[in-house]
Design a protein around this motif. Sequence first.
Motif, PDB file in Angstrom:
ATOM      1  N   UNK A   1      -3.070   6.345   5.633  1.00  0.00           N
ATOM      2  CA  UNK A   1      -2.887   4.900   5.547  1.00  0.00           C
ATOM      3  C   UNK A   1      -2.363   4.498   4.163  1.00  0.00           C
ATOM      4  N   UNK A   2      -2.829   5.168   3.120  1.00  0.00           N
ATOM      5  CA  UNK A   2      -2.308   4.896   1.776  1.00  0.00           C
ATOM      6  C   UNK A   2      -0.815   5.233   1.707  1.00  0.00           C
ATOM      7  N   UNK A   3      -0.421   6.336   2.339  1.00  0.00           N
ATOM      8  CA  UNK A   3       1.001   6.681   2.392  1.00  0.00           C
ATOM      9  C   UNK A   3       1.789   5.644   3.185  1.00  0.00           C
ATOM     10  N   UNK A   4       1.212   5.170   4.275  1.00  0.00           N
ATOM     11  CA  UNK A   4       1.864   4.114   5.059  1.00  0.00           C
ATOM     12  C   UNK A   4       2.045   2.842   4.227  1.00  0.00           C
ATOM     13  N   UNK A   5       1.069   2.534   3.398  1.00  0.00           N
ATOM     14  CA  UNK A   5       1.170   1.367   2.515  1.00  0.00           C
ATOM     15  C   UNK A   5       2.412   1.464   1.636  1.00  0.00           C
TER      16      UNK A   5
ATOM     17  N   UNK B   1       1.773   2.531  -7.694  1.00  0.00           N
ATOM     18  CA  UNK B   1       0.559   2.679  -8.496  1.00  0.00           C
ATOM     19  C   UNK B   1      -0.658   2.930  -7.603  1.00  0.00           C
ATOM     20  N   UNK B   2      -0.800   2.148  -6.537  1.00  0.00           N
ATOM     21  CA  UNK B   2      -1.927   2.350  -5.629  1.00  0.00           C
ATOM     22  C   UNK B   2      -1.872   3.727  -4.984  1.00  0.00           C
TER      23      UNK B   2
ATOM     24  N   UNK C   1     -10.788  -0.335  -8.522  1.00  0.00           N
ATOM     25  CA  UNK C   1      -9.856  -0.565  -9.626  1.00  0.00           C
ATOM     26  C   UNK C   1      -8.466  -0.944  -9.111  1.00  0.00           C
ATOM     27  N   UNK C   2      -7.935  -0.189  -8.148  1.00  0.00           N
ATOM     28  CA  UNK C   2      -6.595  -0.490  -7.629  1.00  0.00           C
ATOM     29  C   UNK C   2      -6.555  -1.838  -6.919  1.00  0.00           C
TER      30      UNK C   2
ATOM     31  N   UNK D   1      -2.825  -5.092   2.683  1.00  0.00           N
ATOM     32  CA  UNK D   1      -2.950  -3.634   2.753  1.00  0.00           C
ATOM     33  C   UNK D   1      -3.937  -3.094   1.722  1.00  0.00           C
ATOM     34  N   UNK D   2      -3.924  -3.672   0.531  1.00  0.00           N
ATOM     35  CA  UNK D   2      -4.863  -3.219  -0.509  1.00  0.00           C
ATOM     36  C   UNK D   2      -6.309  -3.453  -0.079  1.00  0.00           C
ATOM     37  N   UNK D   3      -6.584  -4.591   0.526  1.00  0.00           N
ATOM     38  CA  UNK D   3      -7.957  -4.877   0.953  1.00  0.00           C
ATOM     39  C   UNK D   3      -8.345  -4.110   2.206  1.00  0.00           C
TER      40      UNK D   3
END
Length: 234
Positions: free
Chosen positions: A58-62, A106-107, A128-129, A163-165
């Motif tokens: 999911x982080x990669x999808x972001x 960065x995330x 933090x991110x 997406x961050x949340x």
Amino acid sequence: MNRGLGDAENAHSSSVESCPSLRDVHSINPTQLVARIESYEGREKKGISDVRRTFCLFVTFDLLFITLLWIIELNVKGGIETTLEKEVLQYDYSSSYFDIFLLAVFRFKVLILAYAMCRLRHWWAIAFTTAVTSAFLLAKVIISQLFSQGAFGYVLPIISFILAWIETWFLDFKVLPQEAEEENRFLIAQDASERAALLHSGVLSDGQFYSPPESVAGSDEESEEKQDSEKPVV
């Protein structure tokens, strides 16, 4: 006398109550426990759990989704090369979307490094991110002039914020609790297997001290002589 009888009855009742617990302990199947422990060890050998792998995906999808939206925005404004030079080389905080793309990068780097490579089991990295992302996007929306540039002035900041949340929620409510639960199950199964092994070894050791009575040497000959002596003389 009555007191002695009462103590004896209490001791008998306590011994009776302890019998079910002993039966429960003996009913543990060590084969099933060993198989369960091997399955947990196999998961550990894989290096990363399934739920953590889903989080990394999911982080990669972001990152890929924000990159796709940014490329679309570059095309809409009149060509990738011209707009890219304007947003990157002639960067302007109030009108450029390049910083939102860098925020996604960065995330991605921090979260993959923390939760995929270092296998961190704490929420401080995602906190933090998410805090940096939220503060930056709020400041950019308030100070910059993105809303005057069309639909992308709304889409990119809102999507990046959501997406961050979502990543924060997924890690805090899915990844960390599930991994902690699996670890507790592994420890319980390991402890139960050790107890079962001790109980079974104790039973075998008690049986090892048993030996059948030895036969007396010459007993067969003595029995035959006794039978001959008891026969009547004709």
